[in-house]
Design an enzyme around this catalytic site. Structure first.
Site, PDB file in Angstrom:
ATOM      1  N   SER A 148       0.809  -1.221   0.000  1.00  0.00           N
ATOM      2  CA  SER A 148       0.000   0.000   0.000  1.00  0.00           C
ATOM      3  C   SER A 148       0.841   1.270   0.000  1.00  0.00           C
ATOM      4  O   SER A 148       0.307   2.368  -0.060  1.00  0.00           O
ATOM      5  CB  SER A 148      -0.915   0.026   1.227  1.00  0.00           C
ATOM      6  OG  SER A 148      -1.857  -1.015   1.134  1.00  0.00           O
TER       7      SER A 148
ATOM      8  N   THR B 186      -1.557   1.780   4.966  1.00  0.00           N
ATOM      9  CA  THR B 186      -0.733   2.932   4.607  1.00  0.00           C
ATOM     10  C   THR B 186       0.067   3.361   5.830  1.00  0.00           C
ATOM     11  O   THR B 186      -0.309   3.067   6.954  1.00  0.00           O
ATOM     12  CB  THR B 186      -1.623   4.097   4.179  1.00  0.00           C
ATOM     13  OG1 THR B 186      -2.420   4.493   5.289  1.00  0.00           O
ATOM     14  CG2 THR B 186      -2.537   3.679   3.047  1.00  0.00           C
TER      15      THR B 186
ATOM     16  N   THR C 250       1.074   6.809   0.799  1.00  0.00           N
ATOM     17  CA  THR C 250       0.324   5.652   0.304  1.00  0.00           C
ATOM     18  C   THR C 250       0.224   5.689  -1.213  1.00  0.00           C
ATOM     19  O   THR C 250       0.419   6.740  -1.825  1.00  0.00           O
ATOM     20  CB  THR C 250      -1.106   5.631   0.891  1.00  0.00           C
ATOM     21  OG1 THR C 250      -1.802   4.474   0.418  1.00  0.00           O
ATOM     22  CG2 THR C 250      -1.890   6.862   0.467  1.00  0.00           C
TER      23      THR C 250
ATOM     24  N   ARG D 134      -8.608   9.478  -8.193  1.00  0.00           N
ATOM     25  CA  ARG D 134      -8.971   9.322  -6.781  1.00  0.00           C
ATOM     26  C   ARG D 134      -7.819   9.767  -5.858  1.00  0.00           C
ATOM     27  O   ARG D 134      -6.672   9.382  -6.054  1.00  0.00           O
ATOM     28  CB  ARG D 134      -9.313   7.857  -6.505  1.00  0.00           C
ATOM     29  CG  ARG D 134      -9.826   7.573  -5.093  1.00  0.00           C
ATOM     30  CD  ARG D 134      -8.774   6.987  -4.196  1.00  0.00           C
ATOM     31  NE  ARG D 134      -9.325   6.542  -2.920  1.00  0.00           N
ATOM     32  CZ  ARG D 134      -8.606   6.103  -1.894  1.00  0.00           C
ATOM     33  NH1 ARG D 134      -7.302   6.032  -1.990  1.00  0.00           N
ATOM     34  NH2 ARG D 134      -9.182   5.728  -0.777  1.00  0.00           N
ATOM     35  N   VAL D 135      -8.161  10.572  -4.875  1.00  0.00           N
ATOM     36  CA  VAL D 135      -7.225  10.932  -3.811  1.00  0.00           C
ATOM     37  C   VAL D 135      -7.843  10.450  -2.510  1.00  0.00           C
ATOM     38  O   VAL D 135      -9.025  10.675  -2.258  1.00  0.00           O
ATOM     39  CB  VAL D 135      -6.988  12.455  -3.766  1.00  0.00           C
ATOM     40  CG1 VAL D 135      -6.178  12.848  -2.540  1.00  0.00           C
ATOM     41  CG2 VAL D 135      -6.292  12.922  -5.041  1.00  0.00           C
ATOM     42  N   GLY D 136      -7.067   9.760  -1.710  1.00  0.00           N
ATOM     43  CA  GLY D 136      -7.599   9.207  -0.462  1.00  0.00           C
ATOM     44  C   GLY D 136      -7.463  10.168   0.703  1.00  0.00           C
ATOM     45  O   GLY D 136      -7.255  11.368   0.527  1.00  0.00           O
ATOM     46  N   ASP D 137      -7.558   9.611   1.902  1.00  0.00           N
ATOM     47  CA  ASP D 137      -7.508  10.446   3.107  1.00  0.00           C
ATOM     48  C   ASP D 137      -6.084  10.857   3.482  1.00  0.00           C
ATOM     49  O   ASP D 137      -5.882  11.885   4.130  1.00  0.00           O
ATOM     50  CB  ASP D 137      -8.150   9.714   4.291  1.00  0.00           C
ATOM     51  CG  ASP D 137      -7.452   8.403   4.627  1.00  0.00           C
ATOM     52  OD1 ASP D 137      -6.912   7.751   3.690  1.00  0.00           O
ATOM     53  OD2 ASP D 137      -7.433   8.012   5.804  1.00  0.00           O
TER      54      ASP D 137
ATOM     55  N   THR E 279      -5.507   5.282   9.325  1.00  0.00           N
ATOM     56  CA  THR E 279      -5.307   4.317   8.248  1.00  0.00           C
ATOM     57  C   THR E 279      -6.581   3.501   8.131  1.00  0.00           C
ATOM     58  O   THR E 279      -7.300   3.313   9.119  1.00  0.00           O
ATOM     59  CB  THR E 279      -4.084   3.405   8.517  1.00  0.00           C
ATOM     60  OG1 THR E 279      -3.909   2.494   7.419  1.00  0.00           O
ATOM     61  CG2 THR E 279      -4.228   2.615   9.803  1.00  0.00           C
ATOM     62  N   GLY E 280      -6.871   3.026   6.934  1.00  0.00           N
ATOM     63  CA  GLY E 280      -8.082   2.232   6.746  1.00  0.00           C
ATOM     64  C   GLY E 280      -8.819   2.642   5.495  1.00  0.00           C
ATOM     65  O   GLY E 280      -8.210   3.034   4.504  1.00  0.00           O
ATOM     66  N   ASP E 281     -10.142   2.556   5.567  1.00  0.00           N
ATOM     67  CA  ASP E 281     -10.976   2.885   4.424  1.00  0.00           C
ATOM     68  C   ASP E 281     -11.049   4.403   4.274  1.00  0.00           C
ATOM     69  O   ASP E 281     -11.932   5.069   4.808  1.00  0.00           O
ATOM     70  CB  ASP E 281     -12.371   2.280   4.659  1.00  0.00           C
ATOM     71  CG  ASP E 281     -13.276   2.494   3.465  1.00  0.00           C
ATOM     72  OD1 ASP E 281     -12.915   3.279   2.570  1.00  0.00           O
ATOM     73  OD2 ASP E 281     -14.351   1.876   3.437  1.00  0.00           O
ATOM     74  N   GLY E 282     -10.071   4.930   3.529  1.00  0.00           N
ATOM     75  CA  GLY E 282      -9.881   6.375   3.446  1.00  0.00           C
ATOM     76  C   GLY E 282     -11.068   7.121   2.877  1.00  0.00           C
ATOM     77  O   GLY E 282     -11.348   8.246   3.293  1.00  0.00           O
TER      78      GLY E 282
END
Ligand SMILES: *[C@@H]1O[C@H](CO)[C@@H](O)[C@H](O)[C@H]1NC(C)=O
Ligand SMILES: *[C@@H]1O[C@H](CO)[C@@H](O)[C@H](O)[C@H]1NC(C)=O
Length: 376
Positions: A101, A234, A252, A262-265, A285-288
């Protein structure tokens, strides 16, 4: 903070000392002597506590010991807390010794390209540098650091972030490997499953795109089922130096098979990480995609300001997310500016790990946390 704490302890002890003194006048010499020993002992031990043997401190998500060790060595060899965060996370990005990741050559998007998100934040100046959907540069957190150091902006994204990196002297290179190309091919041959679409035709659970929207007002759907062990671990790291100054960072490559763009958290301030030099810091960390809707790192730090311990603050910050998305998997790791630390998590199959190093630990040490589980 350390000074304030020393002052508090000293005032407290001197008040105690004075009260004791009047009582002691009525006692014989032996008792007075014993009492003095006790008082001296109390003062000296309180000073030891307030000097905080718990600093410096490095803490990061997951059992990424190599990252912890690198940051620890930087902070103990004259480097700044920002250097420690940057170099620590770089170990995962460049040497790829942490997880799929983080870094290049894994988690291709729907077009087969690996893109990177990263952030770095300085507690002293409250400056942040961040990059989202960064392409063709391996050292994402170093580019984030360059955004912080060489621009007045906070976040750069996509190809333009790549152009910025090139101007700043970073090497431009493709981020795919044979493995990531294979992963992408397998996905294409598996009817592009899993993916992150909803309310589109053709049916996204059965076929590849291109897709078209089927309705404008969507009904809420359950959140992703495709979060797997390799899809969320991440790196988020906090470093507090011996003077009690904090820095934090994340890095990440995002979700496997994400929709391009897509940009995550992780690079979002307050979601992936947040630090405040008066309070402490937190990383998530996790489901961003779900977590960033709740700004949980910022929330955790605010709860610590209200007096909660890092662990309790992290647990409380997860509560509103669990209420709306009971099936999400997520974890928050937090540390107070005086060197307390803790973590909380939800789902993830029951447990997550983080890695810590302080002066009282001989080596970087992995801790395991039990997660709350959704009732299903
Ligand atoms: C990738 O695959 C190509 C073609 O099969 C091969 O020539 C090349 O050596 C491989 N590269 C690596 C780094 O394994
Ligand atoms: C899409 O396909 C899945 C699996 O075949 C099915 O369960 C679902 O009802 C389909 N959705 C629509 C909107 O047709």
């Amino acid at each position: 903070m350390t000074l304030a704490r020393s002052a508090y302890y000293l005032t407290h002890k001197f008040t105690y000392d004075r009260k004791v003194h009047f009582t002691a006048l009525k006692m014989d010499a032996v008792h007075l002597f014993q009492l003095l020993i006790v008082v001296i002992h109390a003062i000296s031990s309180s000073l030891t506590v307030s000097k905080s043997t718990s600093l410096p401190l490095v803490i990061n998500t997951w059992p990424f010991k190599k990252a912890t060790e690198k940051a620890w060595s930087v902070i103990n060899n004259g480097g700044s807390n920002l250097d420690a965060v940057e170099k620590g996370c770089s170990v995962c990005e460049i040497q790829r010794v942490c997880s799929d990741s983080v870094g290049y050559g894994a988690h291709p998007n729907e077009k087969g390209e690996t893109t990177l998100d990263a952030m770095i934040m300085d507690g002293v100046s409250h400056r942040v540098g961040s990059v989202g959907n960064l392409k063709r540069v391996k050292g994402a957190i170093s580019v984030a650091r360059a955004v912080m150091d060489y621009t007045q902006h906070t976040m750069l994204v996509g190809n333009d972030a790549t152009m910025f990196a090139q101007e700043m002297g970073f090497t431009i290179t493709p981020l795919y490997t044979n493995e990531s190309l294979k992963e992408w091919n397998d996905w294409l041959h598996n009817k592009c499953q899993p993916n992150y679409w909803q309310n589109v035709r053709p049916n996204h659970t059965e076929s590849c795109g291109p897709y078209k929207p089927i309705q404008r007002h969507t009904v809420p759907l359950p959140s992703h089922q495709s979060i797997s062990k390799d899809n969320h671990d991440t790196i988020g790291m906090l470093v507090i130096d011996k003077n009690g100054n904090i820095a934090g960072g994340t890095s990440t490559n995002g979700m496997n098979h994400k929709i391009p763009g897509r940009v995550g958290d992780s690079p979002i301030i307050g979601s992936g990480a947040y630090v405040d030099n008066d309070i402490g810091g937190a990383v998530g960390t996790g489901d961003g995609d779900v977590m960033m809707r709740f700004v949980p790192s910022f929330h955790t730090v605010q709860l610590m300001l209200n007096g909660l311990s890092p662990e309790k603050a992290a647990r409380s910050a997860l509560k509103p997310i669990i209420k709306k998305y009971p099936d999400f998997s997520g974890a928050i790791v937090a540390a107070s500016i005086s060197g307390e630390y803790g973590a909380a998590c939800h789902n993830f199959g029951g447990k997550v790990q983080y890695t810590l190093q302080t002066p009282s630990l001989k080596n970087a040490t992995i801790f395991t946390v039990k997660c709350s589980m959704s009732s299903k």
